[in-house]
Design a protein around this motif. Structure first.
Motif, mmCIF file in Angstrom:
data_model
loop_
_atom_site.group_PDB
_atom_site.id
_atom_site.type_symbol
_atom_site.label_atom_id
_atom_site.label_comp_id
_atom_site.label_asym_id
_atom_site.label_seq_id
_atom_site.Cartn_x
_atom_site.Cartn_y
_atom_site.Cartn_z
ATOM 1 N N LYS A 1 42.726 48.624 46.382
ATOM 2 C CA LYS A 1 43.441 47.379 46.605
ATOM 3 C C LYS A 1 44.615 47.209 45.633
ATOM 4 C CE LYS A 1 39.399 44.906 48.417
ATOM 5 N NZ LYS A 1 38.520 43.726 48.255
ATOM 6 N N ALA B 1 47.689 43.896 44.638
ATOM 7 C CA ALA B 1 48.345 42.618 44.904
ATOM 8 C C ALA B 1 49.825 42.869 45.170
ATOM 9 C CB ALA B 1 48.178 41.672 43.720
ATOM 10 N N THR C 1 46.297 40.254 48.525
ATOM 11 C CA THR C 1 45.794 41.594 48.235
ATOM 12 C C THR C 1 45.743 42.436 49.505
ATOM 13 O OG1 THR C 1 44.462 40.761 46.395
ATOM 14 C CG2 THR C 1 43.838 42.895 47.310
ATOM 15 N N LYS D 1 44.630 46.321 51.053
ATOM 16 C CA LYS D 1 43.814 47.513 50.813
ATOM 17 C C LYS D 1 44.504 48.735 51.411
ATOM 18 C CE LYS D 1 39.185 49.456 51.388
ATOM 19 N NZ LYS D 1 37.821 49.251 51.962
ATOM 20 N N HIS E 1 44.935 47.411 41.810
ATOM 21 C CA HIS E 1 43.600 47.002 41.398
ATOM 22 C C HIS E 1 42.572 48.055 41.774
ATOM 23 C CE1 HIS E 1 45.150 43.201 40.169
ATOM 24 N NE2 HIS E 1 45.389 42.742 41.399
#
Length: 598
Positions: A430, A432, A444, A446, A466
């Motif tokens: 993931k 942002a 966010t 993926k 992330h």
């Protein structure tokens, strides 16, 4: 006195007319290398400001009512200075650059002082050039001026004109006895630096500009470049002489060299100047300032090879950023945003050629977006393409805080979707995403972000990972398990990861990587490390299936490795991946890196 463009673009006829007028007087994101030995303080960041040339050269109604290039006057420069101070100064725009013609009258006839130095035309600049610089400085801005490289033919004065502060030197001593010509228009005699008088002449010009209070000099028509090559058009010695002369004045003066400079001399431009125009003029020489095809879109092909040469002390100049007024600029809103996005991520100087008194609200929003300006002015290296030079492209740069600046471009003439896959950035999972043009956190995403873009459209994001670091498997092109066909052969390569590469991929030459093993079926973003002195294409396929043709941007020379990512659909287990030159010429291949997950 700006550049002719590619010969295949007949719309440059106005530029040819200018040349004739001149002649008539005489009948994983790689780190970016920092620039050379110039003073970093002068170009610690790409400069920002305004330049006169775009409006001078346009046929847009009302801009040049007294004839071609008549816009350039003291009154107009001061009007733009005042508008820059009022509207753009607080955003970092500081330079007011006067381009070609300040020493030429309305018929383009030049004037020189008794020392063969350019002298302001009294009709264009009735108070002289110092008064203009003084006005610019009074507004808290910096003043720029322009010269063509060499000794202008009209300044030769039968070789009898003396050189200021150089006893015994005349113009006959400055140039070769055969009066060989130089610069992009052959409008000047080539200086002979074996005679000290030549340096003295450059010293005299630099001192004049310093005395007038100028902070910037654009030296134009410089070669190798400006579509000229050979000894007569090698102006490296001129640029070095200018650097030396400027230093001797004691005044910091930014030296910008132009245009379409030879990347083979990148080390010289970095050593002796603070910036270099790497491409043709952006202006269309038509009844708008620019057009998409002539030649805003050229920069997407031409900028990548120069990326590694940009850094504090010297930047790659993509030319004027004319996005402030849609009608005058001749672009759609989507094209204006794309234009500004590329300039920002390439860390080009941001200087507009628009009429600053007539900016529309959208144009003003493009020129004053602080988040986008921060991309251009920040500490990160310039972005480079993560994907081939296909109609849909992704460019990115890794920022010092671990985030990424990511741009999506649809260069096609019809709407299309463009995806940025996180594996091309070196991570999975993931991330942002923030939209920089709209100042909006998008949430966010993926694995990737996909956007539907209009023709010639773009998006510009900050991506904050992330997820986890991507694992890849390296496959060298020269590995014995691979197969070669046609002319393809292995060669030594000191820049390549294994010391070798596969080249001679032309007219049916093929390289097939074998035993490419993955655990799961899916589409994998394969990173291709390659070498190509010019942009070349290859057909890429997996397991003997249908091929997709991709254009690989130039790496600048045949000794530099760069990489892009191509999507390849693989099955679980062992696969083959083939690079086929088809009927043309493909780049040399160093290796491919295959992600361990799709």
């Amino acid at each position: 006195m700006r550049s002719p463009s590619h010969s295949v673009l007949p719309a440059r006829a106005l530029r040819a007319a200018l040349v004739l007028a001149l002649a008539a007087g005489t009948a994983g994101l790689a780190p970016t290398a920092h620039a050379g030995t110039t003073t970093p303080a002068l170009a610690a960041k790409p400069y920002m400001g305004w330049s006169s040339w775009s409006m001078q050269s346009s046929k847009y109604p009302g801009l040049n009512p007294d004839g071609d290039y008549s816009y350039l006057t003291e009154a107009n420069v001061l009007k733009q200075t005042d508008a820059l101070a009022a509207k753009l100064k607080k955003y970092g725009y500081t330079y007011v650059n006067i381009d070609a013609g300040w020493w030429r009258d309305q018929t383009w006839k030049p004037a020189f002082d008794q020392y063969a130095r350019q002298k302001a035309d009294p009709r264009r600049f009735p108070r002289g050039m110092k008064a203009v610089a003084d006005h610019v400085h009074a507004k808290g801005l910096k003043a720029g001026i322009y010269l063509p490289v060499g000794l202008e033919k009209e300044a030769y004065a039968d070789g009898r004109a003396p050189v200021w502060n150089a006893d015994g030197c005349t113009t006959a001593d400055l140039v070769y006895d055969d009066l060989r010509t130089t610069n992009g228009w052959d409008s000047a005699y080539k200086l002979d630096f074996s005679d000290p008088c030549a340096q003295k002449y450059i010293d005299s010009q630099a001192q004049l500009f310093a005395d007038w209070g100028y902070d910037f000099l654009k030296l134009d028509g410089v070669g190798p470049g400006s579509f000229k090559s050979g000894d007569n058009y090698d102006n490296v010695a001129d640029v070095a002489a200018w650097q030396k002369a400027i230093a001797a004045t004691g005044r910091p003066i930014h030296l910008e060299v132009s245009w379409s400079l030879d990347i083979g001399h990148a080390a010289d431009w970095k050593k002796y100047s603070n910036g270099r125009r790497i491409d043709t003029d952006v202006e269309c020489y038509c009844n708008t300032l620019v057009s998409w095809e002539n030649s805003v879109d050229d920069r997407f092909d031409d900028a990548p090879a120069w990326t590694r040469h940009a850094g504090p002390g010297g930047w790659n100049d993509l030319d004027s950023l004319d996005v402030g007024n849609g009608a005058m600029d001749g672009l759609t809103k989507a094209e204006r945003q794309t234009y500004a996005s590329l300039w920002a991520i390439a860390k080009s100087p941001l200087y507009t050629g628009d009429d600053l008194t007539r900016l529309d609200s959208y144009g003003l929003s493009l020129l004053t977006n602080r988040e986008v300006i921060a991309v251009d002015q920040g500490d990160a290296p310039p972005a480079r393409p993560l994907t081939p030079s296909d109609p849909q492209q992704v460019w990115a740069a890794r920022n010092t805080d671990g985030t990424y600046t990511v741009a999506l471009f649809n260069l096609a003439d019809a709407p299309a979707s463009v995806s940025a896959d996180w594996t091309t950035l070196g991570f999975t999972g993931k991330a942002a995403v923030r939209d920089l043009w709209n100042h909006e956190n998008l949430g966010t995403y993926k694995n990737r972000i996909t956007q539907a873009l209009p023709a010639h459209g773009s998006r510009l994001f900050t991506v904050t990972p992330h997820g986890s670091a991507l694992e890849r498997t390296v496959h060298e092109a020269e590995a014995p398990v691979n197969t070669l066909a046609g002319n393809a052969s292995t060669a030594d390569c000191s820049a390549c990861s294994g010391g070798h590469k596969v080249g001679n991929l032309y007219l049916g030459g093929k390289l097939t990587f074998t035993d490419i093993v993955v655990d799961k079926p899916g589409t994998y973003q394969i990173e291709v490390a390659y070498i190509s002195g010019d942009a070349r294409s290859a057909d890429v396929s997996a397991n003997g299936g249908g091929a997709t043709r991709h254009k690989f941007p130039s790496t600048g020379d045949w000794g530099t490795v760069d990489s892009v990512h191509v999507p390849v659909t693989l099955k679980a287990g062992a696969n083959t991946i083939t690079f086929d030159s088809g009927s043309g010429y493909a780049p040399d291949i160093d290796r491919i890196d295959v992600p361990k997950s799709s």
